[in-house]
Design a protein around this motif. Structure first.
Motif, mmCIF file in Angstrom:
data_model
loop_
_atom_site.group_PDB
_atom_site.id
_atom_site.type_symbol
_atom_site.label_atom_id
_atom_site.label_comp_id
_atom_site.label_asym_id
_atom_site.label_seq_id
_atom_site.Cartn_x
_atom_site.Cartn_y
_atom_site.Cartn_z
ATOM 1 N N GLN A 79 23.210 -12.661 -17.972
ATOM 2 C CA GLN A 79 23.219 -11.837 -19.172
ATOM 3 C C GLN A 79 23.799 -12.609 -20.343
ATOM 4 N N ILE A 80 24.693 -13.519 -20.069
ATOM 5 C CA ILE A 80 25.309 -14.340 -21.125
ATOM 6 C C ILE A 80 24.259 -15.233 -21.767
ATOM 7 N N ALA A 81 23.409 -15.850 -20.948
ATOM 8 C CA ALA A 81 22.331 -16.687 -21.487
ATOM 9 C C ALA A 81 21.328 -15.845 -22.267
ATOM 10 N N LYS A 82 21.046 -14.642 -21.774
ATOM 11 C CA LYS A 82 20.111 -13.766 -22.476
ATOM 12 C C LYS A 82 20.669 -13.331 -23.828
ATOM 13 N N THR A 83 21.986 -13.097 -23.888
ATOM 14 C CA THR A 83 22.615 -12.741 -25.163
ATOM 15 C C THR A 83 22.454 -13.862 -26.170
ATOM 16 N N MET A 84 22.655 -15.100 -25.712
ATOM 17 C CA MET A 84 22.495 -16.235 -26.621
ATOM 18 C C MET A 84 21.056 -16.352 -27.105
ATOM 19 N N GLU A 85 20.103 -16.112 -26.223
ATOM 20 C CA GLU A 85 18.700 -16.150 -26.636
ATOM 21 C C GLU A 85 18.409 -15.115 -27.720
ATOM 22 N N ARG A 86 18.943 -13.898 -27.541
ATOM 23 C CA ARG A 86 18.706 -12.848 -28.536
ATOM 24 C C ARG A 86 19.310 -13.202 -29.887
ATOM 25 N N MET A 87 20.362 -14.009 -29.895
ATOM 26 C CA MET A 87 20.994 -14.390 -31.152
ATOM 27 C C MET A 87 20.257 -15.544 -31.834
ATOM 28 N N LEU A 88 19.732 -16.478 -31.039
ATOM 29 C CA LEU A 88 19.190 -17.706 -31.624
ATOM 30 C C LEU A 88 17.673 -17.721 -31.760
ATOM 31 N N ASN A 89 16.956 -17.097 -30.814
ATOM 32 C CA ASN A 89 15.495 -17.139 -30.885
ATOM 33 C C ASN A 89 14.930 -16.600 -32.195
ATOM 34 N N PRO A 90 15.428 -15.456 -32.725
ATOM 35 C CA PRO A 90 14.870 -14.957 -33.988
ATOM 36 C C PRO A 90 15.080 -15.906 -35.162
ATOM 37 N N LEU A 91 16.031 -16.812 -35.044
ATOM 38 C CA LEU A 91 16.298 -17.770 -36.128
ATOM 39 C C LEU A 91 15.474 -19.045 -35.986
ATOM 40 N N GLY A 92 14.631 -19.106 -34.958
ATOM 41 C CA GLY A 92 13.783 -20.284 -34.790
ATOM 42 C C GLY A 92 14.328 -21.321 -33.828
ATOM 43 N N TRP A 93 15.378 -20.975 -33.079
ATOM 44 C CA TRP A 93 15.895 -21.864 -32.039
ATOM 45 C C TRP A 93 15.152 -21.530 -30.739
ATOM 46 N N ASN A 94 14.353 -22.478 -30.260
ATOM 47 C CA ASN A 94 13.495 -22.198 -29.113
ATOM 48 C C ASN A 94 13.619 -23.291 -28.051
ATOM 49 N N GLU A 95 13.370 -22.873 -26.801
ATOM 50 C CA GLU A 95 13.324 -23.854 -25.720
ATOM 51 C C GLU A 95 12.255 -24.886 -26.036
ATOM 52 N N THR A 96 12.594 -26.149 -25.829
ATOM 53 C CA THR A 96 11.690 -27.228 -26.215
ATOM 54 C C THR A 96 11.634 -28.279 -25.113
ATOM 55 N N ARG A 97 10.436 -28.700 -24.804
ATOM 56 C CA ARG A 97 10.221 -29.780 -23.839
ATOM 57 C C ARG A 97 9.495 -30.925 -24.523
ATOM 58 N N ILE A 98 9.742 -32.125 -24.048
ATOM 59 C CA ILE A 98 8.964 -33.268 -24.526
ATOM 60 C C ILE A 98 8.457 -34.050 -23.324
ATOM 61 N N ARG A 99 7.282 -34.574 -23.476
ATOM 62 C CA ARG A 99 6.736 -35.480 -22.474
ATOM 63 C C ARG A 99 5.868 -36.495 -23.202
ATOM 64 N N GLY A 100 5.717 -37.644 -22.624
ATOM 65 C CA GLY A 100 4.913 -38.655 -23.288
ATOM 66 C C GLY A 100 4.603 -39.839 -22.384
#
Length: 281
Positions: A79-100
């Motif tokens: 629930q702690i991680a979900k709370t952080m997602e609710r705070m940051l996702n609307p501001l444009g902070w998103n999970e990001t992966r890179i591969r190359g």
């Protein structure tokens, strides 16, 4: 004591940890979070990534944890991680992966001697230089490194309660993002050891036999992160390490009032094993 030992004792100390944080953080922030800056991460964030740094610090000033979230059984995402997602996702902070893939150009230079057959230099031997290129490919050279939140040129990972080896993955991901030129600095949030008295008190008041193991020495505490940062596992990436202090737990006194003591003693040892991690590499 040997002469070599004396010389070593006098050798100047080189540290990646910044000795001074200045006044970069908003008033009251250091009451909520333990802060360690490596390779000038705090200053880079404050001056080169100002909007992102302001968003992180403002959201963290608002961030609170309920005691029930600490006691709750585990799952794929707390629930702690979900709370952080609710705070940051609307501001444009998103999970990001890179591969190359890695493409390598091999430039081969050859030299060939030739004798001139015409002109005023006829009969002289000259060396001609030629260059040719060969292209090679390494598939999956960067393979799916993931960070919880990325915005602009800043990354942010939260490790509330994972196995401490997760820090190696996080630091490797941050340094890969950094070396690829995607971020200027990374932020890692975890638990400060100052929470240990609070966790000990919780252990005395809950009927959970595995509570101490759930948050034990092999999980993500600040000391385990600092050990890795001091050992250089973040590479050249500037990293800001933040530790959640007891003041972030908003309802602890009220929770204690409604949860009487069920056992008189509870030991909570998270101070072992930080120096015995060579088997991780």
């Amino acid at each position: 004591m040997t002469l070599l030992a004396c010389i070593h004792d006098k050798a100047p100390l080189i540290e990646a940890r910044d000795p001074d944080l200045g006044d970069l953080f908003p008033p009251g922030f250091l009451d909520l979070y333990e802060v360690h800056s490596y390779r000038n991460a705090a200053r880079i964030l404050a001056y080169a990534c100002t909007p992102e740094f302001r968003e992180i610090t403002e959201r963290l000033m608002e961030f609170r944890i309920r005691t029930e979230d600490i006691v709750a059984s585990g799952g794929n995402k707390s629930q702690i991680a979900k709370t952080m997602e609710r705070m940051l996702n609307p501001l444009g902070w998103n999970e990001t992966r890179i591969r190359g893939d890695l493409f390598i150009t091999k430039m081969i230079v050859t030299h060939e001697e030739k004798r001139r057959v015409a002109g005023k230099n006829r009969g002289q031997t000259v060396t001609e230089q030629r260059q040719r290129e060969e292209l090679y490919k390494v598939n999956g050279f960067i393979d799916g490194h993931k960070i919880d939140f990325v915005k602009g040129r800043v990354s942010f990972d939260l490790e509330w309660n994972s196995k401490d080896q997760t820090f190696d993955r996080d630091l490797y991901a941050a340094r890969t993002f950094y070396e690829c030129g995607i971020i200027n600095a990374g932020v890692l949030l975890t638990r400060s050891a100052e929470l240990i008295p609070l966790f000990t008190e919780v252990a005395r008041r809950v009927e959970m036999k595995n509570f101490q193991n759930k948050y034990g020495a092999s999980t993500t505490w600040m000391k385990k992160l600092l050990y890795r940062l001091d050992a250089g596992r973040g590479g050249g990436c500037p990293v800001l390490a933040l530790g959640i202090r007891p003041a972030v737990v908003s309802d602890f006194e009220e929770w204690k009032d409604s949860h009487p003591v069920v056992r008189q003693t509870a030991t909570f040892d998270v101070d072992t094993g930080a120096e015995d991690e060579d088997d991780l590499w």
